[in-house]
Enzyme design. Structure first.
Site, short mmCIF file in Angstrom:
data_model
loop_
_atom_site.label_atom_id
_atom_site.label_comp_id
_atom_site.label_asym_id
_atom_site.label_seq_id
_atom_site.Cartn_x
_atom_site.Cartn_y
_atom_site.Cartn_z
N GLU A 260 0.82 -1.20 0.00
CA GLU A 260 0.00 0.00 0.00
C GLU A 260 0.86 1.26 0.00
OE1 GLU A 260 -2.47 -0.76 3.41
OE2 GLU A 260 -3.97 -1.79 2.20
N GLU B 217 -6.50 -8.45 -0.65
CA GLU B 217 -7.05 -8.42 0.71
C GLU B 217 -8.56 -8.28 0.63
OE1 GLU B 217 -5.30 -5.55 3.30
OE2 GLU B 217 -3.27 -6.35 3.12
#
Length: 371
Positions: free
Chosen positions: A123, A206
């Site tokens: 991220e 995710e």
């Protein structure tokens, strides 16, 4: 192996796991791959269960862990700038990856092992936008492993413009919270990803089965129907998906982020103790059966529990008394950071004695933060 077999029985075909740099190198140059940190043993266990393995190496791996999985000793280096091309940071990363990748290399899929994918950073697009940094990281991986494995990055929708490498050598994947009010956006998210990345598989790395708990808040839960609805939508788009998490386990000591509880239960399909939550288990298994029929594996039995024993707790002293122990005291004219004291995973109590009366003065402490 029990938790892996349970995942396989639900219809999953791969295990995804972080690799925590801070646990494996608690002091610079001192590496630990023993006992629960024996990554080679873990890889072999996954392979013995006939499952593929996805490793999320980082070096930064997750905001839910202390310092994102980076070792605290990095901050003892003057002017350290993590997650950048800072010379000392990249030197430390290179030293770590040389050791870690040397252990992984033999177990890549092309070498007969189960490791099919390796994640670079995590991220990053929500943190920075330095393409040179991401390129240097990729070069470190490629130097050791070449093109024998699939490399990938992970970012939230839109963040991948900064967080990915946008090359055919590194796959861009996404994550997002897919609750009732956002399940309709699944197609939109993947459509945008396809515009950004015209070729290659669509992947949600995710897909949240729940959420982490934080001190002071209520236990976070996600119902099984919401979980199955979102999962079905992802698979209907012919996208791949990784459940985050199947099993969360525990944050020991100060291993979690500053606000995260020691329990990483996550309201996951498998509890912290290794028990299956049947509503979520069957929600997942039934959806996967729709798309990949033929699963005849039995539901694993519950794990054995300690029974018939009484555990007695005894007090060993007060925290305040430990603070006053002379051998633990450190005197300095100005407050020192933990890392300046050589401490990376503990707590520090600061104390100052005022030698003259002070009236109507406001105490201002600036720059206090948790890594």
């Amino acid at each position: 192996g029990h938790r892996i077999r349970a995942a396989k029985s639900a219809g999953l075909n791969a295990i995804q796991s972080y690799v925590s740099w801070n646990l494996h190198e608690p002091r610079r140059g001192e590496f630990n791959f023993q006992d629960t940190l024996d990554i080679v043993s873990f890889i072999k266990t996954v392979q013995s269960e006939d499952m593929a393995l996805i490793l999320r190496v980082g070096p930064y791996i997750c905001g839910g862990q202390d310092f994102g999985g980076l070792p605290g000793w990095l901050l003892s280096v003057p002017d350290m700038q993590v997650r950048t091309t800072h010379l000392e940071f990249m030197r430390a990363v290179n030293e770590w990856l040389e050791v870690l990748l040397g252990k992984i290399e033999s177990y890549l899929y092309n070498n007969g092992g189960p490791v099919i994918m390796i994640q670079i950073e995590n991220e990053y697009g929500a943190f920075g936008c330095d393409r040179n940094y991401m390129t240097q990281l990729y070069d470190l991986f490629y130097k050791r492993l070449g093109d024998e494995v699939v490399y990938f990055t992970l970012d939230g929708p839109g963040d991948y413009t900064c967080g990915s490498l946008n090359t055919t050598q590194v796959l861009t994947t996404i994550d997002y919270l897919d609750d009732n009010d956002k399940s309709l956006h699944t197609e939109e998210y993947f459509s945008s990803l396809r515009e950004f990345q015209p070729h290659g598989p669509l992947v949600n790395t995710e897909y949240y089965t729940g959420w982490l708990d934080q001190w002071g808040n209520k236990h976070d839960v996600r119902d099984a129907s919401t979980l199955s609805k979102g999962l079905r939508k992802v698979l209907s788009l012919n996208a791949s998906v990784a459940l985050f998490v199947w099993h969360g386990g525990s944050n020991y000591g100060a291993g979690g982020a500053y606000s995260t509880t020691t329990s990483y239960n996550y309201d996951a399909p498998m509890s912290e103790a290794g028990d299956i939550k049947l509503d979520k288990y069957w929600a997942i298994r039934n959806v996967l059966e729709e798309f990949y029929p033929g699963n005849i594996l039995p539901v694993p039995l519950p794990v054995r529990k300690l029974s018939g024993k009484t555990l007695k707790m005894r007090g060993v002293g007060e925290l305040r008394s430990a603070v006053r122990r002379e051998n633990l005291l450190l005197y300095n004219q100005h407050p020192l950071k933990m890392e300046e004291m050589g401490l990376y995973d503990t707590m520090v109590a600061y104390q100052h004695t005022l030698h003259s009366p002070i009236h109507n003065v406001q105490l201002s402490v600036q720059g206090v933060h948790d890594r």
